[in-house]
Design an enzyme around this catalytic site. Structure first.
Site, short mmCIF file in Angstrom:
data_model
loop_
_atom_site.label_atom_id
_atom_site.label_comp_id
_atom_site.label_asym_id
_atom_site.label_seq_id
_atom_site.Cartn_x
_atom_site.Cartn_y
_atom_site.Cartn_z
N ASP A 108 53.75 85.32 -38.08
CA ASP A 108 52.66 84.45 -38.52
C ASP A 108 51.38 84.94 -37.86
OD1 ASP A 108 50.84 82.41 -39.03
OD2 ASP A 108 51.75 81.00 -37.61
N LYS A 161 51.98 84.89 -33.95
CA LYS A 161 53.23 84.28 -33.49
C LYS A 161 54.38 84.98 -34.19
CE LYS A 161 51.19 79.69 -32.84
NZ LYS A 161 51.25 78.25 -33.21
N ASP A 206 49.54 80.83 -45.12
CA ASP A 206 50.00 80.05 -43.97
C ASP A 206 50.19 78.58 -44.33
OD1 ASP A 206 47.23 79.80 -44.33
OD2 ASP A 206 46.80 79.64 -42.18
N THR A 247 42.66 77.32 -35.50
CA THR A 247 41.23 77.62 -35.56
C THR A 247 40.56 76.70 -36.59
OG1 THR A 247 41.70 79.91 -34.98
CG2 THR A 247 39.54 79.44 -35.91
#
Length: 247
Positions: A6, A13, A105, A128
């Site tokens: 990810d 990650k 995502d 973010t």
């Protein structure tokens, strides 16, 4: 084992998912997980245990990070599949005007959420940016919001105003100092967006409704959210694991 990646806006990650092992999507099949800077991605090859068979990657960090992920796959000598948004996957349908334009995502997080909760839900990712996505009880993604993440809000105020600091206050209903006023304002804006979306789209009074909350800002928000909440780490990775394992 399948290496799930990810690559978000700030960091990367990863998780090693053992699709052959017993257990469900409660972490029992994760053999390892970690976080690294985008620049350190290729070096993961020497740090991972043996047995990686293939990679499934979600990248919203741009072409430079994509190149690094491809180099990692080459170093591991395993095939790489890029996860992309689609009209339907793993029991979730996509109602975006153009399903391919939904962030990969967000799509992975929705798929992960469906594996944990079968009722109506808000899927809230706090990185973010903060995303607030509506998933109904049938598994249909109906739409959602994007707003600045908590840290981005704080930094924006400090950068674009003459007299406000990059605050590190605490949440109060009636703040009486500037740091607390900034922190409380950022949290209240996010809480209001979540609560408004829940009221408008998910009928939070229904017994099966839940907010599925993930991301680095989740711990700051969760205590102040007056809705049923389930905190889930790495929801994007969980969605990738469902896809990699054939749902």
């Amino acid at each position: 084992m399948i290496l799930c990646i990810d690559a978000g806006n700030t960091r990367l990650k990863w998780g090693l998912w053992d699709a052959a092992a017993g257990g469900g999507h409660d972490g029992a099949r994760w053999r390892a997980q970690g976080v690294c800077a985008h620049a350190d991605c290729v070096a993961l090859a020497s740090a991972l245990p043996a047995g990686v068979d293939r990679m499934l990657a979600c990248n919203v960090a741009g072409p430079e990070v994509a190149t690094r992920i491809e180099a990692l796959a080459a170093n591991l000598d395993v095939p790489l599949t890029w996860f992309r948004s689609s009209a339907a996957c793993c029991g979730v349908t996509n109602a975006y005007d153009d399903p391919s334009r939904l962030g990969a995502d967000r799509w992975a997080a929705l798929i992960g959420a469906r594996g944990f909760h079968r009722g109506a839900a808000l899927v809230v990712m706090m990185g973010t940016a903060t995303t607030i996505d509506v998933l109904d009880a049938s598994g249909r993604f109906r739409g959602g919001l994007i707003l600045p993440g908590l840290e981005l809000m704080r930094r924006s105020l400090a950068r674009n105003t003459a007299g406000l600091p990059e605050a590190r206050g605490r949440y109060r209903e009636l703040p009486t100092n500037t740091d607390d006023a900034i922190e409380s304002g950022c949290l209240a804006a996010t809480l209001g967006a979540i609560e408004r979306m829940a009221k408008a789209a998910c009928r939070p009074t229904s017994a099966d409704f839940c907010v599925l909350l993930s991301g680095g800002g989740a711990d700051a928000l969760a205590p102040h959210l007056d809705l049923p909440v389930r905190r889930i780490d790495n929801l994007v990775l969980e969605g990738l694991a469902r896809v990699a394992a054939g749902c």
